[in-house]
Every structure is written in C-alpha cells, then in structure tokens.
Design a protein around this motif. Sequence first.
Motif, PDB file in Angstrom:
ATOM      1  N   UNK A  96       0.921  -1.052   0.199  1.00  0.00           N
ATOM      2  CA  UNK A  96       0.021  -0.143  -0.012  1.00  0.00           C
ATOM      3  C   UNK A  96       0.714   1.259  -0.091  1.00  0.00           C
ATOM      4  N   UNK A  97       0.524   2.392  -0.605  1.00  0.00           N
ATOM      5  CA  UNK A  97       1.347   3.515  -0.690  1.00  0.00           C
ATOM      6  C   UNK A  97       1.655   4.135   0.706  1.00  0.00           C
ATOM      7  N   UNK A  98       0.761   3.884   1.625  1.00  0.00           N
ATOM      8  CA  UNK A  98       1.001   4.248   3.061  1.00  0.00           C
ATOM      9  C   UNK A  98       0.799   2.771   4.015  1.00  0.00           C
ATOM     10  N   UNK A  99       1.773   2.583   4.395  1.00  0.00           N
ATOM     11  CA  UNK A  99       1.798   1.315   5.049  1.00  0.00           C
ATOM     12  C   UNK A  99       1.224   1.385   6.551  1.00  0.00           C
ATOM     13  N   UNK A 119      12.768  -2.749   9.225  1.00  0.00           N
ATOM     14  CA  UNK A 119      13.383  -1.069   9.154  1.00  0.00           C
ATOM     15  C   UNK A 119      11.959  -0.279   9.099  1.00  0.00           C
ATOM     16  N   UNK A 120      11.000  -0.889   8.581  1.00  0.00           N
ATOM     17  CA  UNK A 120       9.794   0.117   8.353  1.00  0.00           C
ATOM     18  C   UNK A 120       9.269   0.051   9.792  1.00  0.00           C
ATOM     19  N   UNK A 121       9.286  -1.097  10.622  1.00  0.00           N
ATOM     20  CA  UNK A 121       8.631  -0.858  11.813  1.00  0.00           C
ATOM     21  C   UNK A 121       9.328   0.099  12.763  1.00  0.00           C
ATOM     22  N   UNK A 122      10.676   0.258  12.609  1.00  0.00           N
ATOM     23  CA  UNK A 122      11.239   1.026  13.934  1.00  0.00           C
ATOM     24  C   UNK A 122      11.658   2.343  13.088  1.00  0.00           C
ATOM     25  N   UNK A 123      11.021   2.724  12.025  1.00  0.00           N
ATOM     26  CA  UNK A 123      11.277   3.957  11.251  1.00  0.00           C
ATOM     27  C   UNK A 123      12.356   4.356  10.715  1.00  0.00           C
ATOM     28  N   UNK A 124      13.132   3.375  10.119  1.00  0.00           N
ATOM     29  CA  UNK A 124      14.315   3.548   9.203  1.00  0.00           C
ATOM     30  C   UNK A 124      13.836   3.834   7.592  1.00  0.00           C
ATOM     31  N   UNK A 135      19.059  -0.102  11.867  1.00  0.00           N
ATOM     32  CA  UNK A 135      17.928  -0.595  12.516  1.00  0.00           C
ATOM     33  C   UNK A 135      18.330  -1.157  13.740  1.00  0.00           C
ATOM     34  N   UNK A 136      19.448  -1.884  14.093  1.00  0.00           N
ATOM     35  CA  UNK A 136      19.783  -2.169  15.362  1.00  0.00           C
ATOM     36  C   UNK A 136      19.958  -0.936  16.515  1.00  0.00           C
ATOM     37  N   UNK A 137      20.415  -0.064  15.830  1.00  0.00           N
ATOM     38  CA  UNK A 137      20.675   1.198  16.788  1.00  0.00           C
ATOM     39  C   UNK A 137      19.339   1.751  17.140  1.00  0.00           C
ATOM     40  N   UNK A 138      18.544   1.890  16.399  1.00  0.00           N
ATOM     41  CA  UNK A 138      17.289   2.297  16.844  1.00  0.00           C
ATOM     42  C   UNK A 138      16.530   1.337  17.808  1.00  0.00           C
ATOM     43  N   UNK A 171       3.400   4.766   7.365  1.00  0.00           N
ATOM     44  CA  UNK A 171       4.684   5.117   6.945  1.00  0.00           C
ATOM     45  C   UNK A 171       4.513   5.037   5.280  1.00  0.00           C
ATOM     46  N   UNK A 172       5.399   5.607   4.580  1.00  0.00           N
ATOM     47  CA  UNK A 172       5.388   5.686   3.112  1.00  0.00           C
ATOM     48  C   UNK A 172       5.866   4.107   2.759  1.00  0.00           C
ATOM     49  N   UNK A 173       5.229   3.627   1.786  1.00  0.00           N
ATOM     50  CA  UNK A 173       5.867   2.324   1.279  1.00  0.00           C
ATOM     51  C   UNK A 173       7.219   2.587   0.904  1.00  0.00           C
ATOM     52  N   UNK A 174       8.196   1.465   0.601  1.00  0.00           N
ATOM     53  CA  UNK A 174       9.502   1.577  -0.088  1.00  0.00           C
ATOM     54  C   UNK A 174       9.430   2.056  -1.507  1.00  0.00           C
ATOM     55  N   UNK A 175       8.373   1.449  -1.942  1.00  0.00           N
ATOM     56  CA  UNK A 175       8.449   1.680  -3.428  1.00  0.00           C
ATOM     57  C   UNK A 175       8.038   3.114  -3.657  1.00  0.00           C
ATOM     58  N   UNK A 176       7.137   3.522  -2.911  1.00  0.00           N
ATOM     59  CA  UNK A 176       6.863   5.068  -3.104  1.00  0.00           C
ATOM     60  C   UNK A 176       8.181   6.048  -2.862  1.00  0.00           C
ATOM     61  N   UNK A 177       8.928   5.453  -1.589  1.00  0.00           N
ATOM     62  CA  UNK A 177      10.028   6.299  -1.303  1.00  0.00           C
ATOM     63  C   UNK A 177      11.187   6.484  -2.483  1.00  0.00           C
TER      64      UNK A 177
END
Length: 550
Positions: free
Chosen positions: A24-27, A53-58, A181-184, A395-401
């Motif tokens: 989805x454009x907005x996950x 990464x998406x779940x932790x905001x990367x 990701x691990x740092x977050x 969060x925006x999908x990777x393909x959108x970003x």
Amino acid sequence: MSQSSGNNSTVMTKAEAIFLCLAEPEVDLWRLRELALSDGGLLDDVIRRVAWPKLVGIDRYTDPAVIENQGATSDLIFKPNSSGIPSLKEMDQVQRDVVRCTWHLLSYDQRRIWRGRSGSKEKSDKIASLLRKKQRRLGHLINMILQDGAGSLKYYQGYHDVSSVFLNILGTCGLGLTKATLYKVSLSHFREPMRESFHEIICVLRLTIFPLLAKFHPKLHDHLARAGMEPFFALSWVLSWFSHDVKDSRVASRMFDAFIVAHPLFPIYVSVAMILHPVNRNIILKTECDFAELHNVLCSLPKNTCNYGWRRDGGYGSDDEFDKEVHELRKSMLPLVPVQELFDSALCLMRSVPPQHLLSLASRYRKGSLAELANAASEISLFHPLHSSSFASFAPADWVLKKRSKEEEDEGTTPTKKKRAMGEEAEGTPKMYEKALLSLKNETEEKCIYFKKNSRNRKNALVANGLDRYNKKRRLLVGGILVAILSIAWAYFSSRKGSHTPFLTSDTSPPHTAIKPLGHKPKFNFGIFLREIHGSLKKVLSDDVALMLY
C-alpha cells in the motif's frame, strides 16, 4: 494457498496479507504489528528485510549511511576515533564474544559441513572462511553501535546474540541498514541493559516475574519461593530476547518479530508465560524443591520451544554428538511448547496486568515486601508510558520512497551507478513481493494461515504496546450498560411505588399474597428481581442484548 473458490473474495493467506499491507502507498503499521504478533509472525526473511526497518522508522532511501552501503558486498568498517568509544576493554570483550558466536550465523547444513559431519574438507574450509567473515562483520556492527551511542550505550554479554540475529536477517542488505535498524532498537528496547550496570534491569526482574507468578499461579510461585529462587534465571532471556538460549534461528527470528513491535517489557511477560505453560509448569512442579535442580530446569525451558539444536543423548545447544537423524525427527514434530502459545498467553497476562500496573502489583506482593523497591524503581524508564512517537500509525511504502528519490535525482544530479543498481533491485517493490509470494506458494494447504480481507483488528498490537484503549473501551461499555440497568431499575421502582412488588416475598406467605400481617418484614427475592429487570430491558433493548445481560 487458496481456500475454496467461494471464499477467495473474503479471505487471503497471511503472506498475501503482509504483502498487501507493505505494498500500500501508506503502510498501515498497526496492521503490520498485528500480523507480526499473530501465528507465524512475518513468515520469511525476505519480508523481514522490508518490515523490520519500516517498523522502527528507518528509511533506506534518505539515510546516507544506508544508501551508500546497500548490498552484501558494500560494507561499513568500524574505525576508532578520538572519543575513545568504545573503550579498549569493551572492544576486547566484543572480540571474545564474537569469535564464540556461531549459532545464528550459520545454517544447519553449513554447521554440519563446518564440523566435518558432511561434505569434503574443501567445503568445510569454505564454510569456516564464511564464518570468520560474518564474525568480523558482527564485530564491526557492534562496535559501530557503541560508537554511535557516544557513551550512552554500553556493551554487555548477550548483546552479540541479538546483533547476530539482526545481521543474519538484514546483513544481505549491507551493514548500513543493519546498523541503523539495530541502533534504533537498542535505544528503544535495550536502553536499560546497556547502562553502566545491570542494577535497573535486575530491579525490573525482581518487581515483575515473581509478583506475576504469584497472581496467576500461586502454587507454582510457592514451589519456587520455598527453594529460595530469585528471578535471575530469566536474565539471559530478557537481555538477548531468548536468542542466547534458543539455537533455532527460525524461532529466534519469529520471536524478534513480536519483540520489535511490542512494549520493551513484553519479553518479561513472555518469560512468565514460558514458566506457566502447562508443559513447563508440570516439569517445574515435578522437580524437587531444591535451588540447584530448579535453577537448571528453569534455565533449560527455552529448548522446549525449539526443534533444532537437539542431540541424540537428549542434550541441547552443543555441536558435540549433534545428530542428523535426531534433527530430522524433531523437525517433523511440533515443539513441546509452540512459540505462538507463549505469545498468546503473554498477551493475556498483559491484558490483565498492563505495564503501567506492574509497580502497583509489586507493591502489594507478599504484604508489601517489595514496596520500597517499587517506589525507588518508579524512575526506571521501562515503567514509564512510551512516548507517542513510538506509535507511528502509517509510513510511506518503500516503492513510494524509491519513486520520490528517483524523481529528486532526475531533477538534480545524475544518479550514481550504485544508486541505479539499488533502484532496479530495491527491496519493497511490488515486483519483489510477487517473487516472494510465488516462493511461499509452495507451502502445503495445512500450513496456510488465512485472514479476512480489510480486517481492522488491532487489539493484540495495542495490548502488546501497553496501550489500554481496548480495556478502556470495554470498561466504558460495561459501565454504560450498568448505568442503563440502574436507570431502568430506578424508573421501574418509581413506576411501581405504592403497588405490589413481586420481588419482595415473605418466608411464610406466597409471593403474591395481597394482605400481610402487621409487622411483616418482606424478604428480597433476587431471582424474581432479575426476571423483572429482564422483562423491562426487553422493552428498550433488543432480545439478544437483554439475554446476554441476563
């Protein structure tokens, strides 16, 4: 992967549900959290490389360190700087732990070749070389995390197990994404263990595990308390998210799916659920009330969640006498304690005693024996409500970003070859999802997990994050119903004032006798009262609701 054709329009497999969510454009991150907590977790490492990464905001398309280090062949290297962080002592300890770390860096087949159980010596040497390379990468990864922490994150033994799982899943995307990701996650979930000492995390164990055991299973709690048991057997579980004790990388990855999307205290609830599981509980209760024996039994409980890592002699977690026949046999069996049962039980515990009520429970434990510690522990961040920034909804999908990044590059300078290559084979594109979905369609019908399309269920994700929205709604609903009942009862009593009240009866007279002797004191009949209220409710509510309340 499909049910009968008549149901195809209303249900879909879990893999399809995850891919649809990520495409989805907005996950919808709450939907993704719910999927990570449900049976099977995120299913596959291909999905995890996009979802974690998406779940932790990367954002892999805006972070320069991530962009410049995409792919397994492009790696960051730790370089000490003038800050002296990490210290020489920390770097030495990291090196010692890394060279001993093998379980989550090699697959089962690779381990057998490495140990000379199968394949030629040439293959064994290649695996040994691969392992050394992964260990070097693991060392670089940990040291860079400590350096980025600027002294606020201290290394502890067990962190290398956590890091090895992240490297195993995200390492093919390069150390840039793995480190970010691990740092977050280190800042959000491992802040207390990575302090100067374990004082805070030990306080957390003492204030949570035994009070929860006492509340939900007093007999088991008393059996452990009589032996003088302390909750320190669970220290490695919490510090490493069970990855130190669970040698099965699939189970470890599945557990990380849930821990990443949940409250930092969720591993505590899972630890209690593991102790209270019927299989483990029976083992504990049958063990002699002796500290040493009970401690050994408790420390070995995580193995009951694994199929991989067993030996012919019944031992677990060592390459010595590791046997292929035993592995194949146990692989075909269900674990004694399925991990999903632990998560479901932990969510029930969390629903009953959410994180914000743990200190209150601890202060009442054993007539206030922990009250002083509970008061002092109010400063520990794990007991504080999570900041609203931890609960991003979309969060925006990777393909959108990726599309936005490409448009910006076209407007500015010409993209580098590395960025072109990254754009062509980027994770998170619908094309990637189609390939992964085809690979997952080889699963048997029995292993498929089906979901209703457009489901808006988020209850488990909210509970797992310590958000009391569901409980508040339930309390408001129950409170509203009670107010309605009392209002109807009051109106009913008012309308019957001065007339015969059939729910007042006498010990010696029939309930409907009109004339009572002088000095008669009527007796309240609760059954008749309920029937009267039920009849009144039916006048203003549907029959189904009235029957449920009755």
